[in-house]
Design an enzyme around this catalytic site. Structure first.
Site, short mmCIF file in Angstrom:
data_model
loop_
_atom_site.label_atom_id
_atom_site.label_comp_id
_atom_site.label_asym_id
_atom_site.label_seq_id
_atom_site.Cartn_x
_atom_site.Cartn_y
_atom_site.Cartn_z
N ARG A 211 0.93 -1.27 0.03
CA ARG A 211 -0.06 0.01 0.02
C ARG A 211 0.65 1.35 -0.12
NH1 ARG A 211 -3.61 -2.99 -1.04
NH2 ARG A 211 -5.52 -3.09 -0.18
N CYS A 259 -10.80 0.86 2.96
CA CYS A 259 -10.28 0.21 4.13
C CYS A 259 -9.57 1.50 4.64
CB CYS A 259 -9.31 -0.93 4.12
SG CYS A 259 -10.04 -2.54 3.53
N GLU A 329 -4.57 3.45 6.57
CA GLU A 329 -4.31 3.32 4.99
C GLU A 329 -4.61 4.28 4.49
OE1 GLU A 329 -5.61 2.13 1.53
OE2 GLU A 329 -6.24 0.35 2.16
N1 EPU Z 1 -13.12 -9.91 8.59
C1 EPU Z 1 -13.93 -10.24 9.93
N2 EPU Z 1 -14.69 -9.17 10.12
C2 EPU Z 1 -14.95 -8.02 9.21
C3 EPU Z 1 -14.15 -8.04 8.09
C4 EPU Z 1 -13.30 -8.95 7.86
O1 EPU Z 1 -13.78 -11.02 10.57
O2 EPU Z 1 -15.59 -7.14 9.77
C5 EPU Z 1 -12.16 -11.03 8.58
C6 EPU Z 1 -12.62 -11.87 7.09
O3 EPU Z 1 -13.61 -12.96 7.21
C7 EPU Z 1 -11.48 -12.35 6.38
C8 EPU Z 1 -10.16 -11.10 6.90
O4 EPU Z 1 -10.91 -10.64 8.06
O5 EPU Z 1 -11.06 -13.60 7.31
C9 EPU Z 1 -9.73 -10.16 5.94
O6 EPU Z 1 -11.03 -9.81 5.39
P1 EPU Z 1 -11.04 -9.55 3.71
O7 EPU Z 1 -11.07 -10.66 3.05
O8 EPU Z 1 -12.45 -8.48 3.50
O9 EPU Z 1 -9.60 -8.67 3.39
P2 EPU Z 1 -9.09 -7.47 3.98
O10 EPU Z 1 -7.88 -7.69 4.59
O11 EPU Z 1 -9.84 -6.73 5.03
C10 EPU Z 1 -7.97 -6.50 1.82
C11 EPU Z 1 -7.76 -5.02 1.37
C12 EPU Z 1 -9.07 -4.52 0.61
C13 EPU Z 1 -9.54 -5.48 -0.28
C14 EPU Z 1 -9.85 -6.78 0.27
C15 EPU Z 1 -10.40 -7.65 -0.86
C16 EPU Z 1 -6.27 -3.92 3.02
C17 EPU Z 1 -6.26 -3.24 4.24
N3 EPU Z 1 -7.51 -4.28 2.66
O12 EPU Z 1 -9.02 -6.45 2.75
O13 EPU Z 1 -8.76 -3.18 0.18
O14 EPU Z 1 -10.82 -4.74 -1.12
O15 EPU Z 1 -8.84 -7.15 0.69
O16 EPU Z 1 -9.35 -8.15 -1.81
O17 EPU Z 1 -5.25 -4.45 2.30
C18 EPU Z 1 -8.77 -0.58 0.41
O18 EPU Z 1 -7.45 -1.05 0.31
O19 EPU Z 1 -9.26 0.34 0.87
C19 EPU Z 1 -9.48 -2.14 0.60
C20 EPU Z 1 -10.81 -2.13 0.84
#
Ligand code: EPU
Length: 336
Positions: A211, A259, A329
């Site tokens: 990022r 995020c 972020e």
């Molecule tokens: N989770 C929870 N509760 C929640 C949200 C998530 O338990 O309220 C758990 C999910 O079940 C999963 C884990 O946390 O096991 C990760 O969640 P997710 O798969 O949504 O991925 P993330 O790491 O939260 C990243 C990027 C997003 C991108 C998504 C999908 C970052 C900070 N975020 O989210 O990017 O859309 O993967 O690929 O790296 C952004 O950069 O603005 C953004 C939204």
């Protein structure tokens, strides 16, 4: 002389998000960096078609829909003009920044001092297929890049479709989703330094982190060449549809900046904030999303200060309960 346009009405607001319920109270004027003489001198050197607005409200130019005004907002009409504006700013020590599509931004209520540049002019947003690659202007929407990639049979760019940003912003952030990152498909990039000089580098010579791409902290991306493995348009369409369905189910639909926090080592920020029991936690009109805890949504009445306070509430609880230091972020800009 440039055209000085009136501020956008809500119906003209970019990115298609609802602006219903947004407050219409007058914004405080941003503290000024430019004198009246500076403003006139700047205006005098711009092309007829260049958009220049004073005290331009920026909230509607962000997906979170909060924040103050830009002292001077400019959409340069060519690279040469962008270079001239930067030299002008350098000669007078005026601060400047580039605004993309505002999808990763939290602008403080007091607004942005100096010049806010936006590469919205068509000369910065072309996307063309050239010799097995896509040549894209930094102002191009990521959705357009993804659609053109599909049309020309390049895979690996499907994830870009759902990010409501511009290519320039995505380069600066090394944007990623669905397990892919922009730099995975980047071949080379053209950029400008703060004096208006233009450079080009292969992607392999541009240091990049999760990022973050430090080069674009003080340089402006102008254009990039992207390349992905060839694939059938149908297969690309199928992947895009799958990503879209997943995003629709796992991310909130209200205005947000995506995020809010980077994922700390060892746990996803969304999971952590969820485990801390903070879903639904509210400060004013800013609420931790019940769908994905790493999103703060604007219920229609949020102010930048509400979002900033809610960020601090989350950070304090993560620190106290789990000893984890959360890092934002989303980019926080504007006068403190
Ligand atoms: N989770 C929870 N509760 C929640 C949200 C998530 O338990 O309220 C758990 C999910 O079940 C999963 C884990 O946390 O096991 C990760 O969640 P997710 O798969 O949504 O991925 P993330 O790491 O939260 C990243 C990027 C997003 C991108 C998504 C999908 C970052 C900070 N975020 O989210 O990017 O859309 O993967 O690929 O790296 C952004 O950069 O603005 C953004 C939204």
């Amino acid at each position: 002389m440039p055209t000085i346009l009136p501020a956008l009405s809500p119906s003209e607001a970019p990115s298609g998000l609802s602006v219903e319920g947004l407050r219409s109270a007058p914004l405080p004027a941003p503290p000024s960096a430019l004198t009246e003489t500076d403003t006139q001198a700047l205006r005098a050197q711009l092309a007829e078609t260049t958009v220049m607005r004073l005290r331009e409200p920026l909230a509607r130019r962000t997906t979170l829909r909060v924040g103050g005004a830009a002292e001077v907002y400019l959409e340069p009409s060519s690279e040469a003009e962008l270079g001239a504006i930067l030299s002008f700013c350098q000669a007078r020590s005026l601060p400047w920044m580039v605004l993309g599509r505002g999808s990763n931004l939290l602008i403080r209520e007091s607004g942005v001092r100096g010049v806010v540049l936006c590469l919205a002019h068509p000369s910065f947003s072309q996307v063309e297929a050239v010799e097995g690659s896509l040549v894209c202007g930094a102002g191009a929407k990521l959705k357009t890049v993804a659609i053109e990639a599909r049309r020309h049979g390049f895979s690996g760019m499907e994830f870009l479709e759902g990010i409501p940003g511009s290519l320039g912003g995505a380069l600066r952030m090394n944007a990623g989703a669905m397990g892919s990152w922009l730099f995975e498909v980047l071949v080379k990039v053209r950029f400008m330094d703060g004096t208006g000089q233009v450079f080009q580098k292969p992607a392999t010579e541009v240091p990049v982190e999760y990022r973050r791409c430090p080069l674009f902290r003080d340089h402006i991306a102008l254009a990039a060449v992207l390349r992905g493995p060839p694939a059938a348009s149908e297969a690309i369409r199928e992947r895009m549809d799958r990503f879209r369905r997943r995003r629709w189910k796992t991310q909130p639909h209200q205005p947000s900046a995506g995020c809010i926090f980077k994922n700390p080592a060892g746990i996803a920020a969304g999971r952590l904030i969820d485990e801390l029991g903070l879903k639904g936690c509210r400060v004013g009109g800013a609420v931790v999303s019940n769908v994905h805890a790493n999103f703060i949504i604007n219920d229609g009445n949020a102010r930048a200060g509400d979002v900033l306070q809610l960020i601090e509430v989350i950070r304090a609880k993560a620190r106290a309960d789990r000893g984890i230091e959360l890092e934002t972020e989303v980019e926080i800009i504007g006068e403190p």
